[in-house]
Design a protein around this motif. Structure first.
Motif, PDB file in Angstrom:
ATOM      1  N   PRO A 117       0.790  -1.231   0.000  1.00  0.00           N
ATOM      2  CA  PRO A 117       0.000   0.000   0.000  1.00  0.00           C
ATOM      3  C   PRO A 117       0.821   1.279   0.000  1.00  0.00           C
ATOM      4  O   PRO A 117       0.362   2.302  -0.504  1.00  0.00           O
ATOM      5  CB  PRO A 117      -0.842  -0.114   1.278  1.00  0.00           C
ATOM      6  CG  PRO A 117      -0.128  -1.099   2.140  1.00  0.00           C
ATOM      7  CD  PRO A 117       0.556  -2.043   1.214  1.00  0.00           C
ATOM      8  N   GLU A 173      -4.061   4.575  -5.494  1.00  0.00           N
ATOM      9  CA  GLU A 173      -4.951   4.321  -4.358  1.00  0.00           C
ATOM     10  C   GLU A 173      -6.182   3.514  -4.780  1.00  0.00           C
ATOM     11  O   GLU A 173      -6.858   2.921  -3.952  1.00  0.00           O
ATOM     12  CB  GLU A 173      -5.351   5.647  -3.711  1.00  0.00           C
ATOM     13  CG  GLU A 173      -4.196   6.189  -2.874  1.00  0.00           C
ATOM     14  CD  GLU A 173      -4.363   7.636  -2.469  1.00  0.00           C
ATOM     15  OE1 GLU A 173      -5.008   8.382  -3.229  1.00  0.00           O
ATOM     16  OE2 GLU A 173      -3.823   8.013  -1.432  1.00  0.00           O
ATOM     17  N   VAL A 206      -5.250  -0.085  -3.883  1.00  0.00           N
ATOM     18  CA  VAL A 206      -4.876  -0.426  -2.505  1.00  0.00           C
ATOM     19  C   VAL A 206      -5.880  -1.389  -1.880  1.00  0.00           C
ATOM     20  O   VAL A 206      -5.492  -2.390  -1.263  1.00  0.00           O
ATOM     21  CB  VAL A 206      -4.710   0.855  -1.653  1.00  0.00           C
ATOM     22  CG1 VAL A 206      -4.593   0.513  -0.168  1.00  0.00           C
ATOM     23  CG2 VAL A 206      -3.486   1.643  -2.102  1.00  0.00           C
ATOM     24  N   GLN A 236      -5.480  -5.250  -2.232  1.00  0.00           N
ATOM     25  CA  GLN A 236      -4.494  -5.942  -1.391  1.00  0.00           C
ATOM     26  C   GLN A 236      -3.743  -7.039  -2.138  1.00  0.00           C
ATOM     27  O   GLN A 236      -3.527  -8.138  -1.624  1.00  0.00           O
ATOM     28  CB  GLN A 236      -5.157  -6.497  -0.134  1.00  0.00           C
ATOM     29  CG  GLN A 236      -5.769  -5.396   0.733  1.00  0.00           C
ATOM     30  CD  GLN A 236      -6.339  -5.908   2.033  1.00  0.00           C
ATOM     31  OE1 GLN A 236      -5.971  -6.971   2.511  1.00  0.00           O
ATOM     32  NE2 GLN A 236      -7.230  -5.143   2.628  1.00  0.00           N
ATOM     33  N   PRO A 283      -3.913  -1.609   4.912  1.00  0.00           N
ATOM     34  CA  PRO A 283      -3.912  -0.210   4.483  1.00  0.00           C
ATOM     35  C   PRO A 283      -4.302   0.756   5.594  1.00  0.00           C
ATOM     36  O   PRO A 283      -3.972   1.942   5.535  1.00  0.00           O
ATOM     37  CB  PRO A 283      -4.959  -0.189   3.360  1.00  0.00           C
ATOM     38  CG  PRO A 283      -5.119  -1.594   2.931  1.00  0.00           C
ATOM     39  CD  PRO A 283      -4.836  -2.441   4.128  1.00  0.00           C
ATOM     40  N   ILE A 308      -1.524   3.204   7.704  1.00  0.00           N
ATOM     41  CA  ILE A 308      -1.099   4.572   7.444  1.00  0.00           C
ATOM     42  C   ILE A 308      -2.015   5.534   8.188  1.00  0.00           C
ATOM     43  O   ILE A 308      -1.578   6.535   8.756  1.00  0.00           O
ATOM     44  CB  ILE A 308      -1.089   4.854   5.934  1.00  0.00           C
ATOM     45  CG1 ILE A 308       0.013   4.021   5.281  1.00  0.00           C
ATOM     46  CG2 ILE A 308      -0.871   6.332   5.647  1.00  0.00           C
ATOM     47  CD1 ILE A 308       0.038   4.101   3.770  1.00  0.00           C
TER      48      ILE A 308
END
Lengths: 313, 320
Positions: A201, A211, A214, A217, B223, B226
């Protein structure tokens, strides 16, 4: 009108099977011992006009944070072994910082190279691939990615960047090819300097439209940008992502999870249309352990680009 | 109990000359002794929340930005001990705070009557020598305080009662000896957060080992990690409140941050203010980012640390 996708499923699978056969599962469980990035840094007298100005600094593993702080995440995500850094002084007191990152495998080094180069700079004849921007040079060869940073922007410094870069690349044994998944990206219409190779990511968030993938995965992604107003079709700029999973079940699981999302619709052909977190429209298709995702542009362009994945193989 | 030392609460408390130093709930001895009589100065005019000065002379830009906010005397009382926090990450272009800006700040502090000005850091001395910041600090009469990052005794555990993700910080022990904190980041790209500015720079006062906990163990596969990092940054800011922030937006990288090398943008600006959320919300727009896309800004605003709506911020801009 875009090319129908359903009829090309077999070719699509064949193309990616070829890629899969060559792909190494990232990252390897037992990387070979470090060859030592430090040995690649030129010593005194090795590069005419440029001499070492300080001692070599070395950092390995998570200690990379001590060297580049928040920049470490990107390297660690790919699989990082060691960095060796040294400053050099040249004509008129000009200065260059050299940093050589030894990664877990050549694909990891290429991935860091692709993300850090971005769209900037011009190709340079150094190592397996290199990009020279205003005041810095980025080089990839085998398991190494290196940056050479001039502290000023002069022709002498640019010459020094290339000279030191070549000295470093000359010491690297091995010249691995680009990752197989990258090679599976359609060649026609690919925009210069737009190829990226991603393993997580952090990298995905640092590439154009990344993005959007992301949430998928995927452990491994190759991306490139196609088309645009001054390039070949599609007329609108579309970014293609090829996602690779460990096996078909993992890919199918990701596809089903994304299909269940609030902005996703599965059509009769099994293709998925969706809206990315950044409100970019996307289209995805699933074959074996791979998923191809086209993001941005218009619907015809996305469909056409996914069709090109089929037609080129 | 924690306390906010924003401008309004300070006015109510009669501590208007400065936001005191800053660790929530604690004011240094010099601040306590010298706080009286300052409220009147603040009330004299409606000063801007944000001063943005553009020019080729970065020291002059920094000086003018502070003047537009009311002058350094508004923030540094005579006899105060001042801590400054520049970014000295690496001598790559556009990565570290301009020495010219740091020089100007130290000069202003001394002219305002500061008893001492100390530059606090756990980074190695090499970073300060290579960037020219060590020379700037010392030549202007300030002191570079090098803290051993591996010595836990040099960091003090600080509970973070309002922390959503961060429950305890580990703040540099030397920080507690000061009355005033001047935050001096460079704004730039950041691979993990997209953006770094006033909020993230405070990690420079927190121990590296504690900072490391901002990165969750599953950051490579999750994710949300972050977002966790950005929440920790906002949480840390609930217990450390700078008296003043000056952001170096003169020359900075907009790719490959925070270490570089990367694409260099030369906006030639110095941005000053006390509202970290407002400052960072402005600075991120300098290269096309939106405050709404920067989680640390949003989470700091949710903590009530500042104003994210630019329409509610009084910004004055000037070119030299």
């Amino acid at each position: 009108m875009g090319r129908p996708v359903t009829g090309a499923a077999a070719a699509w699978a064949t193309a990616l099977l070829l890629a899969a056969a060559a792909c190494s599962a990232p990252p390897p469980p037992s990387p070979p011992p470090a060859a030592g990035a430090a040995r690649l840094l030129p010593g005194a007298g090795a590069v005419p006009g440029w001499e070492p100005a300080d001692e070599i600094q070395r950092f390995s593993g998570d200690d990379l944070f001590l060297f580049i702080d928040g920049g470490a995440d990107l390297f660690l995500e790919y699989g990082f072994r060691e960095v060796a850094a040294r400053a050099y002084r040249g004509p008129g007191g000009a200065a260059i910082n050299a940093e050589i990152y030894e990664m877990a495998d050549p694909a990891a080094a290429f991935g860091v190279y692709s993300v850090r180069c971005g769209d900037a700079g011009d190709d340079a004849a150094v190592g397996s691939a290199a990009r020279l921007a205003d005041y810095y040079l980025t080089v990839w060869q085998d398991r190494y990615v290196a940056t050479f940073t001039g502290l000023s922007e002069t022709p002498a410094v640019q010459d020094g960047l290339v000279a030191i870069g070549r000295a470093v690349a000359g010491g690297i044994v091995g010249r691995a090819p680009t990752p197989a998944l990258v090679a599976a990206l359609p060649a026609v219409g690919k925009r210069p300097h737009s190829v990226r190779y991603v393993r997580g990511p952090v990298a995905a968030a640092n590439i154009p439209l990344g993005e959007a993938v992301v949430p998928w995965q995927a452990p491994e992604t190759a991306a490139a940008r196609y088309g645009g107003t001054d390039g070949p079709a599609p007329v609108t700029a579309v970014t293609l992502f090829l996602l690779a999973y460990p096996d078909a079940a993992a890919a199918e699981g990701a596809f089903r999870r994304m299909a269940a999302g609030p902005d996703a619709v599965m059509d009769a052909t099994g293709s998925l249309t969706f809206m990315s977190p950044q409100k970019q429209p996307g289209r995805a298709e699933h074959r074996g352990r791979h998923v191809a995702v086209a993001v941005g542009g218009d619907a015809a362009g996305r469909e056409e680009l996914l069709g090109r994945v089929n037609s080129e193989r | 109990m924690t306390h906010r030392f924003d401008r309004r609460s300070l006015l109510r408390r009669g501590l208007g000359w400065g936001a005191g130093a800053l660790l929530a709930g604690r004011i240094g001895p010099a601040a306590r002794a010298l706080a009286t009589g300052a409220v009147e100065r603040l009330n004299q005019s409606a000063r801007p929340d944000l001063a943005v000065v553009t020019g080729d002379d970065y020291a002059a830009a920094a000086t003018e930005a502070v003047r537009l906010l009311g002058g350094m005397e508004r923030f540094v009382a005579r006899g105060a001990r001042v801590a400054i926090l520049p970014n000295a990450q690496r001598n790559n272009p556009g990565v570290y705070t301009s020495p010219a800006v740091v020089r100007a700040v130290v000069r202003m502090c001394r002219a305002a009557g500061a008893r001492e000005v100390n530059c606090l850091t756990w980074l190695p001395e090499k970073n300060w020598l290579d960037t020219g910041l060590a020379a700037a600090v010392r030549e202007e009469g300030a002191k570079l305080v090098l803290v051993d990052m591996k010595d836990p005794a040099r960091f003090r555990p600080v509970p973070v009662p309002r922390g959503v993700a961060l429950k305890e910080a580990a703040v540099m022990d030397a920080f507690f000896d000061h009355d005033v904190l001047i935050n001096l980041p460079i704004t730039k790209d950041h691979a993990g957060n997209k953006f770094t500015g006033t909020l993230k720079n405070l990690m420079g006062l927190n121990s590296p080992s504690n900072n490391r906990t901002f990165h969750r163990a599953d950051w490579q596969t999750n994710p949300d990690s972050i977002a966790h990092l950005e929440q920790c940054i906002a949480d840390l800011n609930t217990v450390i409140t700078p008296t003043l922030c000056l952001v170096d937006a003169t020359e900075f990288i907009i790719t490959n941050g925070p270490f570089g090398p990367g694409e260099l943008l030369k906006r030639r600006q110095v941005v000053a203010g006390t509202d970290r959320v407002a400052i960072d919300s402005y600075c991120c727009t300098l290269w096309g980012l939106k405050p709404g896309d920067i989680a640390a800004i949003q989470r700091a605003a949710a903590h009530g640390l500042g104003e994210k709506d630019s329409g509610r911020v009084r910004r004055v801009e000037k070119s030299l």
